[in-house]
Design an enzyme around this catalytic site. Sequence first.
Site, mmCIF file in Angstrom:
data_model
loop_
_atom_site.group_PDB
_atom_site.id
_atom_site.type_symbol
_atom_site.label_atom_id
_atom_site.label_comp_id
_atom_site.label_asym_id
_atom_site.label_seq_id
_atom_site.Cartn_x
_atom_site.Cartn_y
_atom_site.Cartn_z
ATOM 1 N N CYS A 85 5.777 1.449 -5.858
ATOM 2 C CA CYS A 85 5.314 2.506 -6.739
ATOM 3 C C CYS A 85 4.808 1.897 -8.045
ATOM 4 O O CYS A 85 5.020 0.738 -8.320
ATOM 5 C CB CYS A 85 6.468 3.455 -7.044
ATOM 6 S SG CYS A 85 7.219 4.114 -5.559
ATOM 7 N N ARG B 89 -2.358 -0.650 -6.017
ATOM 8 C CA ARG B 89 -1.087 -0.904 -5.331
ATOM 9 C C ARG B 89 -0.900 0.012 -4.125
ATOM 10 O O ARG B 89 -0.007 -0.179 -3.314
ATOM 11 C CB ARG B 89 0.096 -0.707 -6.293
ATOM 12 C CG ARG B 89 0.125 -1.674 -7.456
ATOM 13 C CD ARG B 89 0.987 -1.139 -8.595
ATOM 14 N NE ARG B 89 2.388 -1.056 -8.263
ATOM 15 C CZ ARG B 89 3.291 -1.974 -8.613
ATOM 16 N NH1 ARG B 89 2.890 -3.037 -9.280
ATOM 17 N NH2 ARG B 89 4.546 -1.843 -8.320
ATOM 18 N N TRP C 49 4.626 5.315 -3.707
ATOM 19 C CA TRP C 49 4.421 4.777 -2.355
ATOM 20 C C TRP C 49 5.661 5.220 -1.586
ATOM 21 O O TRP C 49 6.758 4.694 -1.801
ATOM 22 C CB TRP C 49 4.315 3.254 -2.418
ATOM 23 C CG TRP C 49 4.418 2.588 -1.084
ATOM 24 C CD1 TRP C 49 5.545 2.079 -0.496
ATOM 25 C CD2 TRP C 49 3.373 2.369 -0.133
ATOM 26 N NE1 TRP C 49 5.267 1.556 0.731
ATOM 27 C CE2 TRP C 49 3.946 1.722 0.990
ATOM 28 C CE3 TRP C 49 2.018 2.654 -0.118
ATOM 29 C CZ2 TRP C 49 3.187 1.348 2.099
ATOM 30 C CZ3 TRP C 49 1.276 2.277 0.987
ATOM 31 C CH2 TRP C 49 1.851 1.640 2.077
ATOM 32 N N ASN D 61 10.712 2.745 -9.373
ATOM 33 C CA ASN D 61 10.055 1.869 -8.405
ATOM 34 C C ASN D 61 11.162 1.051 -7.751
ATOM 35 O O ASN D 61 11.955 0.414 -8.434
ATOM 36 C CB ASN D 61 9.052 0.941 -9.104
ATOM 37 C CG ASN D 61 8.352 0.026 -8.102
ATOM 38 O OD1 ASN D 61 8.282 0.343 -6.920
ATOM 39 N ND2 ASN D 61 7.864 -1.100 -8.578
ATOM 40 N N GLY D 62 11.232 1.108 -6.419
ATOM 41 C CA GLY D 62 12.269 0.348 -5.706
ATOM 42 C C GLY D 62 12.871 1.204 -4.612
ATOM 43 O O GLY D 62 12.392 2.284 -4.304
ATOM 44 N N GLU E 173 -0.367 -14.821 16.876
ATOM 45 C CA GLU E 173 -0.552 -14.288 15.519
ATOM 46 C C GLU E 173 -1.218 -15.324 14.631
ATOM 47 O O GLU E 173 -2.123 -15.010 13.853
ATOM 48 C CB GLU E 173 0.784 -13.831 14.942
ATOM 49 C CG GLU E 173 0.722 -13.299 13.531
ATOM 50 C CD GLU E 173 -0.260 -12.142 13.337
ATOM 51 O OE1 GLU E 173 -0.725 -11.561 14.331
ATOM 52 O OE2 GLU E 173 -0.603 -11.859 12.171
ATOM 53 N N LYS F 254 -4.826 -14.764 12.676
ATOM 54 C CA LYS F 254 -4.954 -14.959 11.219
ATOM 55 C C LYS F 254 -6.114 -15.904 10.914
ATOM 56 O O LYS F 254 -6.952 -15.650 10.054
ATOM 57 C CB LYS F 254 -3.648 -15.539 10.660
ATOM 58 C CG LYS F 254 -2.499 -14.561 10.611
ATOM 59 C CD LYS F 254 -2.523 -13.623 9.423
ATOM 60 C CE LYS F 254 -3.120 -12.271 9.618
ATOM 61 N NZ LYS F 254 -2.758 -11.400 10.690
ATOM 62 N N GLU G 250 -9.601 -14.294 11.774
ATOM 63 C CA GLU G 250 -10.076 -13.117 11.011
ATOM 64 C C GLU G 250 -10.360 -13.433 9.555
ATOM 65 O O GLU G 250 -11.109 -12.703 8.919
ATOM 66 C CB GLU G 250 -9.116 -11.944 11.142
ATOM 67 C CG GLU G 250 -7.756 -12.119 10.541
ATOM 68 C CD GLU G 250 -6.914 -10.836 10.672
ATOM 69 O OE1 GLU G 250 -7.482 -9.732 10.686
ATOM 70 O OE2 GLU G 250 -5.690 -10.956 10.778
ATOM 71 N N HIS H 121 -4.353 -25.000 33.562
ATOM 72 C CA HIS H 121 -5.018 -24.151 34.577
ATOM 73 C C HIS H 121 -6.407 -23.749 34.149
ATOM 74 O O HIS H 121 -6.910 -22.693 34.545
ATOM 75 C CB HIS H 121 -4.144 -22.925 34.845
ATOM 76 C CG HIS H 121 -2.802 -23.289 35.389
ATOM 77 N ND1 HIS H 121 -2.607 -23.736 36.681
ATOM 78 C CD2 HIS H 121 -1.592 -23.343 34.799
ATOM 79 C CE1 HIS H 121 -1.326 -24.006 36.867
ATOM 80 N NE2 HIS H 121 -0.688 -23.780 35.743
ATOM 81 N N LYS I 60 -8.936 -2.446 7.113
ATOM 82 C CA LYS I 60 -7.472 -2.525 7.027
ATOM 83 C C LYS I 60 -6.836 -1.590 8.048
ATOM 84 O O LYS I 60 -5.798 -1.887 8.602
ATOM 85 C CB LYS I 60 -7.000 -2.149 5.622
ATOM 86 C CG LYS I 60 -5.487 -2.273 5.425
ATOM 87 C CD LYS I 60 -4.998 -3.677 5.674
ATOM 88 C CE LYS I 60 -3.495 -3.835 5.595
ATOM 89 N NZ LYS I 60 -3.049 -5.162 6.065
HETATM 90 C C1 AGP Z 1 -4.148 -7.938 11.445
HETATM 91 O O1 AGP Z 1 -4.263 -8.989 10.482
HETATM 92 C C2 AGP Z 1 -5.436 -7.212 11.629
HETATM 93 N N1 AGP Z 1 -5.899 -6.723 10.382
HETATM 94 C C3 AGP Z 1 -5.385 -6.176 12.747
HETATM 95 O O2 AGP Z 1 -5.208 -6.894 13.953
HETATM 96 C C4 AGP Z 1 -4.263 -5.117 12.672
HETATM 97 O O3 AGP Z 1 -3.010 -5.729 12.919
HETATM 98 C C5 AGP Z 1 -4.528 -4.064 13.767
HETATM 99 O O4 AGP Z 1 -5.759 -3.440 13.482
HETATM 100 C C6 AGP Z 1 -3.419 -3.006 13.843
HETATM 101 O O5 AGP Z 1 -3.353 -2.326 12.636
HETATM 102 P P1 AGP Z 1 -2.085 -1.379 12.376
HETATM 103 O O6 AGP Z 1 -0.874 -2.281 12.361
HETATM 104 O O7 AGP Z 1 -2.333 -0.736 11.049
HETATM 105 O O8 AGP Z 1 -2.003 -0.390 13.506
#
Ligand code: AGP
Length: 608
Positions: A2, A27, A75, A101-102, A481, A485, A488, A504, A603
């Site tokens: 928050c 934020r 938030w 906030n917290g 993962e 990272k 992307e 394989h 996002k």
């Molecule tokens: C992760 O770094 C990416 N931005 C993307 O794969 C993300 O995890 C995916 O779109 C799922 O998003 P969500 O967790 O908001 O559902």
Amino acid sequence: MCGIVGYVGREDAAPFLIEGLRRLEYRGYDSAGIAVSTENGIVVRKSKGRLSALEEKIRGDHMISGNVGIGHTRWATHGEPSDVNAHPQPSASGRFVVVHNGVIDNYLELKNHLIRRGYEFASETDTEVIAHLIERYYNGDMVDALNKLQTRLKGSYSLGVLSADNPGQIAVIRKDSPLILGERGDEKMLASDIPAMLKFTRDFYELGEGEIAILSREGIAFYDSDKEALSKSTFHVDWDMDAAEKGGYEHFMIKEIMEQPRAISDTITPRLDGDKVLFGDFNLTAEDIAGFDKIYITACGSAYHAGIIGKYVIQSLTRKSVDVELASEFRYGDPIISEKTLVIVVSQSGETADSLAALRYAKAKGARVLGVVNVVGSSIAKEADVTLFTNAGPEIAVATTKAYSCQLIIFYLLAVYMAEKIGSVAETERRRLLEEIKALPGKVAKILENKDDVQRFAALHFNARDVFFIGRGMDYGAGLEGSLKLKEISYIHSEAYAAGELKHGTIALIERDSLVVAIAANRRLFDKLISNVMVVKARGACVCGVTWEGNKVIEESCDFALYVPETEDLFAPSLSVITLQLFSYYVASMRGADIDKPRNLAKSVTIE
Ligand code: AGP
């Protein structure tokens, strides 16, 4: 997190509060409000939604005129976004008003304590508990009341408090949640973060742990928890607004990587009651768990990768079969779903179209749906039968880091919780696993302290053409993962491979100087993984091993080694992924990439 602001001065407070909250919008928030001490007492105005909705509500409202006020952008953690759950939160009489906030870990215990004593609650927030407690403890001295308050609260908090008995003052206190104070002549200001006050001053006081301050036009008086007066000096910042919003970090992503010890701790702590895991209103009995004929985990992207780790941990501790499905495929694969099926939908944003569609499909088939979500009030959180929230706070960078790490934590806690219910793990073993989970924030912090080692490795390879992440078992999940990272945010082509699968086909791509990152954090599978490393080394690959501290033998087969603290094999992904996040960040940074907003990405992917 928050956002909090406060103003004491000769000007009308409301415009300062709105401007300060606007500077904290980055934020992330879902509602906003202000309170002003006026000649008719404390006036509160608050609204769900954007700051503009609040501004509309107070436009032309002469009731909210005064020179002392506090403001808040919320938030949501406890209670959905709504006008009544927005801050500021008043006490029963309205004589005290609080912004917070917290996260108060023991708010339910305190709330029930107050309800038994006749208090009534208007909101679902943990903050309203604080407002009632301040009124209960106030005996004419706000410092005494706040010192008594902090003996009862567990968790994190920075508070701004208005009191009708002291209309010219704002009282503040903090624990684990930052609070910054500033002054310009006889005008005093407070905020949870510097951007809110940069137009006002560049010299700030930081309130220390458990410290209290009383702001008035006469000055700022600081006290410790023994009510001893404190003298403080200011610190100066030269940041521009952009740097200030990132807390001095260059990008939101590295800020959020660095926030992971706190985020993980905030996700663990509220769910531990001694050596038991509690999920609030989410209760599964042994019969419920035994009755599940199938458990699915479904998600997209990083959330899907978290689900892969979750599968391993839940299967390992409960011996219940778990399938992990890409949400974009789930409903087209004609999955076997009945009223006896548990479907866990994982999503940071709670708005991902594919994951929401998978949730609706599963519910239509009669499944029980559990959400693992970061954004309170999001569609997936609302439509799941019950939701476990990751307490990562707002995540701004498109590439998820702290939310992903908190998703892993939820799966660890869920697996231990289920194992305890069905007795699938010996009590001593269960307690040992819980102790190891509790130690993870400190171990993550240790990796972050040694981030320069990762930066050195990134400096050697930021121009790589292809990068292969290999691992066995859960290390493969961590590799997925790490590969995402890197792709992307640096735009370098990368693949994650189950190390045993390389031979394989994919090994045909390995040639001299191919870069391979071997995740070797799993003790049980270490020797197998090293055999795979030798195979790619024999074809000229350059290999970096990621393994536990002290496991120097890896340097016999790898060209470079990055170490993480030792932990339980089941929880090792929480540590190796930090190294992989840092590697991707430093590579992308050295390539001058647009780290927080990578091309083609959003996002939250709200289209199918
Ligand atoms: C992760 O770094 C990416 N931005 C993307 O794969 C993300 O995890 C995916 O779109 C799922 O998003 P969500 O967790 O908001 O559902």
